[in-house]
Design a protein around this motif. Structure first.
Motif, mmCIF file in Angstrom:
data_model
loop_
_atom_site.group_PDB
_atom_site.id
_atom_site.type_symbol
_atom_site.label_atom_id
_atom_site.label_comp_id
_atom_site.label_asym_id
_atom_site.label_seq_id
_atom_site.Cartn_x
_atom_site.Cartn_y
_atom_site.Cartn_z
ATOM 1 N N GLU A 115 0.875 -1.165 -0.056
ATOM 2 C CA GLU A 115 0.003 -0.045 -0.096
ATOM 3 C C GLU A 115 1.155 1.290 0.115
ATOM 4 O O GLU A 115 0.796 2.224 -0.665
ATOM 5 N N LEU A 116 1.809 1.238 0.728
ATOM 6 C CA LEU A 116 2.814 2.344 1.046
ATOM 7 C C LEU A 116 3.746 2.840 -0.351
ATOM 8 O O LEU A 116 3.623 3.813 -0.983
ATOM 9 N N THR A 140 3.098 9.802 -5.628
ATOM 10 C CA THR A 140 2.422 10.784 -5.390
ATOM 11 C C THR A 140 2.572 11.531 -3.775
ATOM 12 O O THR A 140 2.180 12.372 -3.442
ATOM 13 N N ALA A 141 3.302 10.728 -3.136
ATOM 14 C CA ALA A 141 3.944 11.105 -1.798
ATOM 15 C C ALA A 141 4.712 12.453 -1.803
ATOM 16 O O ALA A 141 5.403 12.730 -2.930
ATOM 17 N N TRP A 184 11.874 1.662 2.997
ATOM 18 C CA TRP A 184 11.475 2.981 2.206
ATOM 19 C C TRP A 184 10.949 3.615 3.459
ATOM 20 O O TRP A 184 10.089 3.298 4.332
ATOM 21 N N GLU A 185 11.212 4.857 3.010
ATOM 22 C CA GLU A 185 10.511 6.258 4.046
ATOM 23 C C GLU A 185 9.690 6.964 2.949
ATOM 24 O O GLU A 185 10.006 7.568 1.912
ATOM 25 N N LEU A 186 8.611 7.287 3.519
ATOM 26 C CA LEU A 186 7.472 7.932 2.904
ATOM 27 C C LEU A 186 6.951 9.127 3.726
ATOM 28 O O LEU A 186 6.614 8.960 4.929
ATOM 29 N N HIS A 187 6.821 10.299 3.075
ATOM 30 C CA HIS A 187 6.110 11.366 3.980
ATOM 31 C C HIS A 187 4.851 11.855 3.116
ATOM 32 O O HIS A 187 4.853 12.034 1.827
ATOM 33 N N PHE A 188 3.869 12.230 3.513
ATOM 34 C CA PHE A 188 2.682 12.473 3.089
ATOM 35 C C PHE A 188 2.103 13.981 3.617
ATOM 36 O O PHE A 188 2.212 14.335 4.889
ATOM 37 N N HIS A 211 -0.739 8.946 10.351
ATOM 38 C CA HIS A 211 0.528 9.517 10.294
ATOM 39 C C HIS A 211 1.002 10.169 9.186
ATOM 40 O O HIS A 211 0.467 9.796 8.154
ATOM 41 N N TYR A 212 1.883 11.143 9.318
ATOM 42 C CA TYR A 212 2.262 11.907 8.137
ATOM 43 C C TYR A 212 3.535 11.077 7.696
ATOM 44 O O TYR A 212 3.794 11.196 6.258
#
Length: 197
Positions: free
Chosen positions: A28-29, A35-36, A145-149, A156-157
């Protein structure tokens, strides 16, 4: 006392399941990587290894009454695979981020496909079938993997995936591997297929 313990266990199990449902899967991430606000892969290990031997030639049957030395051509193409159902290797955008991380951290390129081929002499006794196998130099990279939203995702962001593994041809050893000639007695079905007149 036993019935009380059983009742306690029954109340704990549904809570754990609910907590698990509140956490996104790695798939999912990664599906939101493009788009993140931020999506980065950080490798933690790069392990070289040899793939299993695999048949890389068509079989050559010796239907003569004497041994033969056959010149057998072989060809092999090795591609990428990952531990998350193709979420990385199946996406050009995600794979490009991964490639950059490999170049920065290990100072070499990552290829999605590598083809090699040549020919070897295989000694084939009477009534046997000859073929060629090859084990290829591969690389197994593990990382997260690191993702920011911009908006909260599952509350969570920022999110970090569980460790992910990607395997592919080792570009630092493009000509490495073990090529082996083989021969063995033909089965009845092979004899019928290759030697029937």
């Amino acid at each position: 006392m036993a019935s009380a313990i059983g009742a306690l266990l029954l109340t704990v199990i549904p809570v754990s399941a609910a907590q698990a449902a509140d956490t996104p899967t790695t798939e999912e991430l990664l599906a939101l990587c493009a788009t993140a606000d931020y999506c980065k892969f950080t490798p933690t290990s790069n392990e070289p290894f040899l793939s299993d031997q695999e048949v890389v030639s068509t079989p050559v049957a010796n239907c003569d009454r004497r041994p033969v030395d056959a010149w057998i051509n072989w060809s092999q193409t090795k591609t990428n695979s990952d531990s998350v159902g193709g979420s990385i290797t199946g996406s050009a955008d995600i794979l490009e981020i991964y490639k950059v991380a490999i170049e920065v951290n290990y100072n070499h390129t990552w290829t999605t496909s590598q083809t090699s081929g040549s020919a070897v002499t295989v000694h084939i006794p009477q009534g046997n079938i000859g073929y060629v196998t090859k084990a290829t130099a591969m690389s197994r990279v593990t990382g997260t993997w690191e993702l920011h939203f911009a908006n909260r995702f599952y509350g969570h962001y920022y999110w970090y995936t569980a460790p992910v593994t990607i395997e592919g041809p080792d570009t630092t050893q493009p000509n490495s591997g073990i090529v082996l000639p083989h021969n063995g007695p033909m089965t009845d079905s092979q004899r019928t297929l290759y030697c029937a007149k």
